[in-house]
Design an enzyme around this catalytic site. Structure first.
Site, PDB file in Angstrom:
ATOM      1  N   TYR A   1       0.815  -1.212   0.000  1.00 58.31           N
ATOM      2  CA  TYR A   1       0.000   0.000   0.000  1.00 58.31           C
ATOM      3  C   TYR A   1       0.855   1.271   0.000  1.00 58.31           C
ATOM      4  O   TYR A   1       0.322   2.368  -0.002  1.00 58.31           O
ATOM      5  CB  TYR A   1      -0.928   0.013   1.213  1.00 58.31           C
ATOM      6  CG  TYR A   1      -1.927  -1.120   1.200  1.00 58.31           C
ATOM      7  CD1 TYR A   1      -3.078  -1.048   0.417  1.00 58.31           C
ATOM      8  CD2 TYR A   1      -1.716  -2.278   1.939  1.00 58.31           C
ATOM      9  CE1 TYR A   1      -3.997  -2.088   0.386  1.00 58.31           C
ATOM     10  CE2 TYR A   1      -2.621  -3.325   1.916  1.00 58.31           C
ATOM     11  CZ  TYR A   1      -3.764  -3.222   1.136  1.00 58.31           C
ATOM     12  OH  TYR A   1      -4.665  -4.262   1.098  1.00 58.31           O
TER      13      TYR A   1
ATOM     14  N   TYR B   1     -11.678  -0.450  -0.146  1.00 59.59           N
ATOM     15  CA  TYR B   1     -11.643   0.002   1.241  1.00 59.59           C
ATOM     16  C   TYR B   1     -10.271   0.544   1.645  1.00 59.59           C
ATOM     17  O   TYR B   1     -10.137   1.177   2.695  1.00 59.59           O
ATOM     18  CB  TYR B   1     -12.049  -1.146   2.180  1.00 59.59           C
ATOM     19  CG  TYR B   1     -10.907  -2.050   2.580  1.00 59.59           C
ATOM     20  CD1 TYR B   1     -10.287  -1.915   3.823  1.00 59.59           C
ATOM     21  CD2 TYR B   1     -10.416  -3.021   1.716  1.00 59.59           C
ATOM     22  CE1 TYR B   1      -9.232  -2.726   4.191  1.00 59.59           C
ATOM     23  CE2 TYR B   1      -9.371  -3.833   2.070  1.00 59.59           C
ATOM     24  CZ  TYR B   1      -8.783  -3.689   3.313  1.00 59.59           C
ATOM     25  OH  TYR B   1      -7.725  -4.483   3.678  1.00 59.59           O
ATOM     26  N   ARG B   2      -9.276   0.336   0.818  1.00 59.23           N
ATOM     27  CA  ARG B   2      -7.894   0.677   1.166  1.00 59.23           C
ATOM     28  C   ARG B   2      -7.072   0.534  -0.102  1.00 59.23           C
ATOM     29  O   ARG B   2      -7.320  -0.375  -0.895  1.00 59.23           O
ATOM     30  CB  ARG B   2      -7.419  -0.308   2.241  1.00 59.23           C
ATOM     31  CG  ARG B   2      -6.012  -0.151   2.767  1.00 59.23           C
ATOM     32  CD  ARG B   2      -5.760  -1.300   3.741  1.00 59.23           C
ATOM     33  NE  ARG B   2      -4.467  -1.253   4.390  1.00 59.23           N
ATOM     34  CZ  ARG B   2      -3.957  -2.250   5.118  1.00 59.23           C
ATOM     35  NH1 ARG B   2      -4.654  -3.359   5.268  1.00 59.23           N
ATOM     36  NH2 ARG B   2      -2.787  -2.144   5.683  1.00 59.23           N
TER      37      ARG B   2
END
Length: 513
Positions: free
Chosen positions: A91, A456-457
């Protein structure tokens, strides 16, 4: 990594700010050499390293030092990107969204302040890792369970603030109170902690008035210095049911069978169904199976399944609690599965506290293509509807095949919703492949938006894209987030661009990589 200055800050002004930071934390905790900057790069970046390159890092050891650093950052207009341990791999890792940002490394603040086994909670600082908390529980014989994600190297606090999850569920759901430092240096405690001597801070989520915990989660309004987290007491017994489904189409009936049981609480934690490739990406390399540059074909997939002794879809179902309840729930699960298949499912009984500890072993999956590996994940949330889940899988797999990449996906079913985590593996040394990865990711965002599913991310490089997909009433939520951001952080110094939320001072950088 050569220095990239914060936007609008001269070299002389930047050096002045670093000296001021050093007067607070000590010169050894201001990290500003080329080598230092290398350590804060996104090691798995699918794009250019310079897109998310930090200019420096500063590491406070106390709340008071955080306050002092924020004062300096406001004075010199230095943007700060807080990280807990910087292990948010896939991420963005330890990197910032905007190049030139200074990393606020909270790793030195690593106290386990309290663990209460009677009421089931802990209070932690950001630098506490899963290994740290696990060892504390074991060495002190504390019978509480710890939800552990695939990468156990990370921060317990950071993972919860990112809405990370494990088979136990979404860790942010267990947050019950935060201590935060606002951009102006003011310290606030949320919930019941807003009372000077509040005894129920880690026990009751909401306090009086609006709840701010979830405003801080995945946001850029404040810096978290303490987090209260609920923990579940250890179970008396646990039963594991091994799910191993031979066909890709089996996903639909399995979701139909199990989602209602999860919703009713028969199954403990999330239902996890993972594709075959997860069994091969850690212990083997791709070239041991297939030499082609396209997606792995079905005949090779069959060989992988046979050799690794896995199904197309795999996942342990966990039943946990009191032993008699577990046995009754086992009967319910097996009866439910029998309505859909004649297949038998192996059952393993164990003590409820026989939980595996944190590990970094799954990170070896990035070696799949050989050389310097990388991965990112696209994870939309959708209804736990069996037909829609099957369609989502088939649509996503076709996209992987279109761009010549190997499909690897997991569906986490919580009863009402399904989170579809799609792992994208690649070689960082293959520029042409990374281009296909970026094209795939953009296609997945488009496909999900067309279905009404949102991620969501996401990775740093796609925060603006994903934020734009939440487009009700012309992106009204994003506009609201940015109005609040500008009011609380007028100089925009805390994490500009995080999850697509840009302060006025840096709004021109939206979409810039």
């Amino acid at each position: 990594m050569k220095l990239i200055l914060p936007p609008g800050v001269s070299r002389a002004r930047f050096e002045q700010a670093l000296k001021a930071f050093a007067s607070v934390v000590g010169p050894e905790w201001v990290l500003a050499t080329d080598e230092d900057r290398e350590t804060y790069l996104d090691v798995y970046s699918p794009g250019r390293d310079t897109s998310h390159a930090a200019s420096a890092a500063v590491a406070p050891a106390s709340v008071e030092q955080v306050q002092a650093l924020l004062k300096i950052a406001n004075e010199f207009r230095i943007p700060l990107w807080p990280i807990s341990r910087g292990k948010n791999f896939g991420y963005g890792g330890a990197a910032p969204r905007m190049a030139g940002t200074v990393m606020l490394d909270m790793g030195r603040m690593n106290r386990i302040i309290e663990v209460n086994d009677k009421l089931g909670y802990c209070i932690l600082e950001p630098g506490v890792g899963f290994f740290d908390l696990w060892e504390h529980l074991k060495s002190n014989k504390i019978a509480l369970q710890l939800g552990i994600p695939g990468n156990g190297w990370g921060s317990v606090v950071g993972n919860a603030l990112e809405r990370g999850f494990s088979p136990a569920g979404d860790h942010s759901n267990n947050i019950c109170g935060l201590e935060i430092v606002l951009p102006n240096g003011e310290v606030v405690r949320t919930g019941m902690g807003a009372m000077g001597d509040g005894k129920a801070w880690p026990l009751f989520k909401h306090g009086f008035g609006p709840s701010w915990d979830q405003m801080v989660v995945q946001g850029n309004l404040a810096i978290v210095t303490k987090l209260c987290l609920w923990m579940k007491p250890a179970d008396e017994a646990a039963i594991s049911i091994e799910i191993k489904l031979p066909k890709p189409s089996d996903l639909q009936w399995c979701v139909e069978a199990l989602a209602p049981l999860r919703l009713q609480g028969v199954i403990d934690g999330l239902v996890r169904l993972t594709s075959y490739q997860a069994s091969a990406t850690v212990p083997t390399l791709r070239n041991q199976w297939y030499q082609g540059s396209d997606s792995i074909p079905d005949d090779v997939i069959a060989q992988m399944m046979q050799r690794m002794n896995v199904g197309w879809w795999n996942g342990p179902l966990r039943l946990a609690g009191f032993s008699d309840v577990c046995e009754a729930n086992l009967k319910r699960v097996l009866e439910r599965l029998a309505k859909f298949t004649k297949q038998e499912f192996p059952v393993t009984r164990m003590r409820g506290d026989a939980q595996p500890g944190p590990t970094t072993y799954p990170l070896q999956m990035v070696n799949w293509y050989g050389g310097r590996g990388g991965h990112i994940g696209y994870s939309p949330v959708m209804p736990a509807d069996p037909k829609l889940v099957q369609e989502q899988f088939e649509r996503t797999r076709r996209r992987y095949q279109q761009f010549g990449l190997d499909y690897s996906g997991t569906f986490y079913i919580d009863g009402r919703a399904a989170t579809n985590v799609n792992l994208i593996l690649y070689s960082k040394d293959d520029e042409e492949q990374k281009q296909r990865v970026r094209q795939l990711f953009e296609a997945l965002i488009k496909d999900a938006r067309e279905q009404g599913y949102g991620e969501y991310r996401t990775h740093l490089s796609y925060m603006d894209n994903v934020a734009a997909s939440y487009d009700f009433n012309r992106n009204a939520l994003l506009k609201l987030n940015e109005r609040v951001k500008d009011a609380i952080d007028p100089n925009g110094i805390i994490a500009p661009g995080r999850n697509g939320i840009w302060p006025k001072a840096y709004r021109a950088h939206r979409g810039v990589l």
